[in-house]
Design an enzyme around this catalytic site. Structure first.
Site, PDB file in Angstrom:
ATOM      1  CE  LYS A 126       5.938  -3.511  11.379  1.00 58.15           C
ATOM      2  NZ  LYS A 126       5.762  -4.541  10.325  1.00 58.15           N
ATOM      3  CD  GLN A 127       2.772   0.324  10.241  1.00 61.06           C
ATOM      4  OE1 GLN A 127       3.457   1.227   9.780  1.00 61.06           O
ATOM      5  NE2 GLN A 127       2.490  -0.760   9.540  1.00 61.06           N
ATOM      6  CD  GLU A 180       2.218  -4.947   8.523  1.00 65.29           C
ATOM      7  OE1 GLU A 180       3.342  -4.771   9.037  1.00 65.29           O
ATOM      8  OE2 GLU A 180       2.058  -5.093   7.302  1.00 65.29           O
ATOM      9  CD1 TRP A 222       0.994  -0.213   2.921  1.00 62.76           C
ATOM     10  CD2 TRP A 222      -0.774   0.902   3.674  1.00 62.76           C
ATOM     11  NE1 TRP A 222       1.276   0.163   4.210  1.00 62.76           N
ATOM     12  CE2 TRP A 222       0.199   0.850   4.701  1.00 62.76           C
ATOM     13  CE3 TRP A 222      -1.976   1.551   3.925  1.00 62.76           C
ATOM     14  CZ2 TRP A 222       0.003   1.424   5.961  1.00 62.76           C
ATOM     15  CZ3 TRP A 222      -2.164   2.119   5.181  1.00 62.76           C
ATOM     16  CH2 TRP A 222      -1.196   2.058   6.182  1.00 62.76           C
ATOM     17  CG  ASP A 223       4.908   0.771   0.927  1.00 65.06           C
ATOM     18  OD1 ASP A 223       5.663   1.152   1.819  1.00 65.06           O
ATOM     19  OD2 ASP A 223       4.408  -0.362   0.881  1.00 65.06           O
TER      20      ASP A 223
END
Length: 794
Positions: free
Chosen positions: A606-607, A486, A347-348
């Site tokens: 994680k984010q 994630e 998805w970057d």
């Protein structure tokens, strides 16, 4: 680090893989890592070359299972060029005394320069100066110039220039147990004119690859050819005199069967390298191409951040240049710099396209077209799962099938574990978001009403069909997914993976459906009829979409937005204790798994994907979206939410610091700079602990550029106007950049502490409408306006 150069002094084997990634040269079609041409692949060196979109599939036996993986292919190595004196030992920095070693990357001109002084076993010195180029004007060419000067002696020098197809994929240690032999049918050769060539093909995708190399010295030479089953080398013996330089130029052409307008890659490569001009001529056109790129993506930031941002822009342009607009490729998350993530498309692009939209919109359009070409496969994915619409894969490669691995290795524990990240269905929302923002920035209604509408409506259709109605909540719910965080792949003790009501997923899905409805509502009737007939959407379905978009469930706990339903019931982690025990806990999931525990038990991210909502949407847009869902998201609730996740995030992704810096610039300005600094240092300091040597993090690099372009000036492109709401950070309060906006090639923005200056280059175009607070004005081409800014609160 200087304004336009990136330099390393001395040779450090421990840092070589990192340097190779950061000194990669590319042009959007191909890229080569900054490896030492004298050295073969080993534990220190990895000379990888990659062509955009060149994938191959292999099957591996792992943990008793057959694992199918598609990888970007490491192509034949064109770099080898080595030299030796009469001692018979080839010079390398690992085997010989190396004095005055320096490596310099010229960002302005796209040149990697090396200089050193080698000593052989008899004490004879050779001064070396080397220049490398991956040509930006002709995307199929690469150049290597080597200047060799004997220092204090005269005699014979042998030089070997080779092409080596005996390569495998081996850049990532975690993949060492996976099959890696992607090339077959290797055939080397040399023409009567002395041009070396090698051909091969990929084992499964059957992509034919050819390289041709012309090597020339400016001194008389005895030349021999040496061949093996996988390589061809031209060996030159020259006489050298003390202090006199011998120059060797190697010109290489690469073609694959994916290229248009060729009959055969070998013929195309030989023809191209034969017609290529000399080194100086090629260098001139290469410099011109880079000058045009820098002009189109001008960014000038004062202070320590400026050179780093320029370095990031350099690498973005090497992966996604105007040449990319001619290719069928997506945004590789790790660039063309290594083999991490197997070169897949995630998805970057969500972090990349907003920058490209306002500089190289033709590249953005091509990247979105890559997604449209795989819309049919996304619809197959949805159908196979039992739903309507389009379900895009979390990881994509050549044909749009799901490429996410089903097992992943925890290097801390050495165990292969199930991987459930394919449940990140939110990638579809990212694609729809990019379609909408591209159209806003460019005014390209032709794309929006055609390919864009096809994707937007089918993604909206999937979300509306995937959501299930809960009578008790009187809300729709999206169950069994994984969010961008994630870490959390399931509930503690659950036998099935996936989470319910991930806030980011649900809010983004609601936004996508709302935009699809907006698009249909704004179209002229004939066009609306064409689209609805093409997609099969009827009024009853649209009513259902509207209902889902207003009643998707967003969970809360303790006065903050919950990451997902049940998040607030998870245990609190002893953050202080784990930091004291392990120091770096960015990959907390691996630490806990190695302990026999699981991050699924804890309020740990994680984010923090809830905060991603503050990255995608302006404060006004986010409030409006929550109002559509029946919630009043006031400033206090958002601030509490930001603080809650700020204290519970390990930042195990380079995107995490970027998103936190972006959100805090508007919510907690006093803390924003520490995260912006980390985002800037993500790859250059390798903050994730060794990952950059496997490829740079393209999304994070582009995101830092977009922070300067959109976040800090509060730039939006809604409703046919440029809109500004600046929140300058003290450390990044003065900078300027240029935009390409709806046919205007020269909109320049300059931000100072107390004012914003906007100018529109002279051209035969309509005026540009600009909004800043209550100030609104149309700027005609050739006009400049300066607006005073209020100082934001800390």
């Amino acid at each position: 680090m200087a304004e336009w150069t990136w330099e390393y002094e001395g040779y450090d084997p421990a840092q070589e893989k990192l340097r190779e990634s950061l000194c990669t040269l590319g042009n959007g079609y191909l890229a080569t890592r900054g490896a030492v041409p004298e050295c073969a692949r080993d534990r220190v060196h990895y000379p990888g070359t990659y062509a955009a979109g060149c994938y191959n599939r292999l099957v591996s036996d792992i943990a008793g299972r057959h694992v199918d993986n598609e990888d970007v292919v490491n192509l034949p190595n064109w770099l080898p060029l080595r030299f030796r004196t009469a001692t018979g030992h080839w010079f390398t920095p690992d085997t010989h005394v190396t004095e005055e070693y320096r490596q310099r990357l010229d960002l302005r001109r796209g040149v990697l320069e090396r200089s050193m002084r080698y000593l052989d076993a008899d004490g004879r010195a050779v001064r070396v100066r080397q220049f490398r180029v991956v040509h930006m004007a002709d995307p199929h060419l690469a150049l290597l110039r080597t200047e060799l000067t004997p220092d204090g002696w005269s005699g014979a020098l042998e030089i070997e220039s080779a092409l080596d197809a005996g390569v495998t994929n081996g850049n990532v240690d975690r993949y060492r147990d996976l099959a890696s032999q992607h090339l077959t049918h290797i055939q080397p050769g040399v023409t009567e004119e002395g041009v070396a060539w090698v051909r091969c093909r990929t084992t499964t995708s059957d992509i034919r690859v050819a390289l041709a190399a012309r090597t020339e010295a400016d001194a008389p030479a005895e030349v021999l050819t040496e061949q093996t089953e996988t390589s061809v080398a031209r060996l030159m013996r020259v006489s050298v005199a003390d202090g006199h330089t011998v120059t060797v130029d190697k010109t290489v052409a690469l073609h694959t069967s994916r290229d248009p307008a060729i009959s055969d890659p070998v013929h195309a490569a030989l023809d191209r390298v034969g017609r290529a001009g000399g080194f100086e001529t090629l260098l001139e056109s290469h410099f011109t191409a880079w000058e045009h790129l820098w002009r189109g993506a001008e960014i000038d930031v004062a202070g320590e951040a400026g050179p780093v941002l320029r370095f990031h822009l350099f690498h973005v342009l090497q992966v996604l240049s105007p040449h990319t607009a001619e290719l069928d490729v997506g945004v590789p998350a790790r660039g063309l710099h290594g083999e991490a993530y197997r070169g897949h498309v995630f998805w970057d692009e969500l972090f990349v396209l907003p920058f490209l939209n306002l500089h190289f919109p033709e590249v953005s359009r091509a990247l979105l077209t890559y997604r449209h070409r795989r819309l049919e496969r996304a619809r197959f994915n949805a159908t196979d799962a039992g739903y309507r619409g389009a379900l895009y894969p979390w990881q994509s490669g050549s044909d749009g099938r799901e490429e996410t691995q089903r097992l992943h290795l925890n290097p801390r524990s050495g165990r292969w574990l199930p991987d459930h990240s394919h449940l990140q269905h939110h990638v579809g929302s990212a694609i729809a978001y990019n379609v909408w923002r591209y159209a806003e920035a460019t005014g390209d209604t032709g794309f929006l009403h055609g390919k864009g509408a096809d994707m937007l409506l089918q993604i909206a259709r999937f979300w509306a069909d995937f959501a299930t109605y809960d009578k008790d909540l009187e809300r729709y719910r999206i169950r069994g997914v994984v969010g961008p965080d994630e870490y959390h792949e399931g509930y503690p003790g659950a036998t099935r993976p996936g989470l319910d009501d991930n806030a980011y997923t649900n809010v983004a899905a609601s936004w996508v459906i709302a935009r699809a409805l907006d698009l249909l509502g704004e179209l002229p009737e004939p066009l609306r009829r064409d689209i609805t007939e093409r997609t099969g959407v009827d009024d009853a379905e649209l009513e259902h979409w509207d209902d889902v978009s207003r009643r998707l469930h967003v969970p809360f706990h303790s006065g903050v937005i919950s990451q997902f339903s049940g998040y607030g019931e998870l245990e609190e982690l002893d953050w202080h204790g784990y930091r004291a025990k392990y120091g770096d806990i960015r990959r907390l999931d691996r630490i806990l798994e190695a302990e026999g525990d699981t991050v699924n038990r804890y309020q740990a991210s994680k984010q923090a994907d809830v905060l991603m909502l503050g990255y995608l949407f302006t404060p006004g847009e986010l409030r409006a979206q929550f109002q559509r869902l029946g919630h009043d998201l006031d400033d206090e609730t958002w601030q509490r939410t930001v603080d809650h996740y700020l204290a519970r995030t390990s930042h195990g992704s380079t995107l995490s610091s970027l998103v936190h810096g972006w959100v805090l610039a508007r919510a907690r300005r006093a803390r924003a700079w520490e995260f912006v600094q980390e985002a800037l240092a993500g790859d250059i300091a390798d903050v994730q602990g060794g990952t950059t040597g496997e490829g740079i993090h393209l999304g994070a690099m582009a995101g830092t550029l977009d922070m300067v372009q959109r976040c800090l000036p509060g730039l939006g492109t809604r409703a046919g106007a440029l809109r500004f709401d600046p929140v300058p950070l003290p450390q990044m309060s003065e900078y300027r950049f240029s935009l390409r906006y709806r046919g205007h090639w020269g909109v320049r923005v300059r931000l100072r502490r107390n004012e914003l200056e906007i100018s529109v280059a002279a051209a035969a175009q309509e005026p540009v409408t600009v909004h800043l607070g209550e100030w609104t004005e149309s700027l005609a081409p050739g006009e400049t306006r300066t607006v005073s800014l209020r100082q934001p609160e800390a």
